[in-house]
Design a protein around this motif. Structure first.
Motif, short mmCIF file in Angstrom:
data_model
loop_
_atom_site.label_atom_id
_atom_site.label_comp_id
_atom_site.label_asym_id
_atom_site.label_seq_id
_atom_site.Cartn_x
_atom_site.Cartn_y
_atom_site.Cartn_z
N UNK A 1 41.77 22.85 31.05
CA UNK A 1 41.33 24.24 31.09
C UNK A 1 41.14 24.62 32.56
N UNK A 2 41.45 25.87 32.89
CA UNK A 2 41.16 26.39 34.23
C UNK A 2 40.12 27.48 34.08
N UNK A 3 39.07 27.37 34.86
CA UNK A 3 38.01 28.37 34.89
C UNK A 3 38.09 29.04 36.26
N UNK A 4 38.44 30.31 36.30
CA UNK A 4 38.61 31.03 37.57
C UNK A 4 37.50 32.07 37.73
N UNK A 5 36.69 31.90 38.75
CA UNK A 5 35.57 32.80 39.00
C UNK A 5 35.93 33.79 40.10
N UNK A 6 35.75 35.06 39.79
CA UNK A 6 35.91 36.14 40.76
C UNK A 6 34.55 36.75 40.99
N UNK A 7 34.01 36.57 42.19
CA UNK A 7 32.72 37.16 42.52
C UNK A 7 32.90 38.51 43.20
N UNK A 8 31.79 39.17 43.45
CA UNK A 8 31.85 40.49 44.07
C UNK A 8 31.85 40.44 45.59
N UNK A 9 31.40 39.32 46.16
CA UNK A 9 31.15 39.28 47.60
C UNK A 9 32.37 38.93 48.45
#
Length: 148
Positions: A80-88
């Motif tokens: 599984x790939x978990x891709x996090x896109x933050x706001x900063x």
């Protein structure tokens, strides 16, 4: 059964460490991998292997080769790939890794705040799951192991 989860996304905060700790607290059989979190090592690995480069562009390209090799191998081995896109931070690597996961037919969990819904709508449609927080992503991963 143990699964391997590749944690793609920003390297400028502790979200990976926090997620790993929470998974361990829950006793989830998950092995986590991801990009090189030591930013200096990531930036200098090309010169460490290939020697001093003539300029900054060549140095970046040499490092990119090594980091792309590492990422490709680890993405291929992940379940599984978990891709996090933050706001900063601008999330170029998150987008590349998420795109690679899709191309490799890897299940993708996209983590993005509601604010980024419009910007990431096409990527979200390709993901198996889209959530707003790493905690929600961990709940989705936890669900994989439930039997009842």
């Amino acid at each position: 059964m143990e699964i391997t989860v590749y944690l793609a996304g920003q390297i400028h905060d502790d979200w990976r460490r926090e997620l790993k700790e929470k998974a361990q607290e829950k006793g989830l059989p998950i092995h986590f991998t991801g990009p090189m979190e030591n930013h200096s090592r990531s930036d200098n690995i090309g010169e460490e292997i290939l020697g001093e480069q003539p300029n900054k562009i060549a140095k970046d390209e040499a490092a990119s080769q090594m980091n792309n090799l590492r990422t490709r191998v680890l993405l291929n081995r992940s379940d599984v790939v978990l891709a996090l896109f933050g706001e900063e931070y601008r999330q170029w690597n998150s987008a590349m890794d998420a795109g690679a996961a899709i191309a490799l037919n890897k299940p993708l969990i996209l983590v993005r705040p509601e604010k980024l819904h419009h910007a990431l709508k096409e990527l979200s449609e390709k993901a198996q799951v889209t959530v707003e927080t790493p905690e929600q992503a961990l709940q989705a991963l936890s669900y994989i192991f439930e039997t009842e």
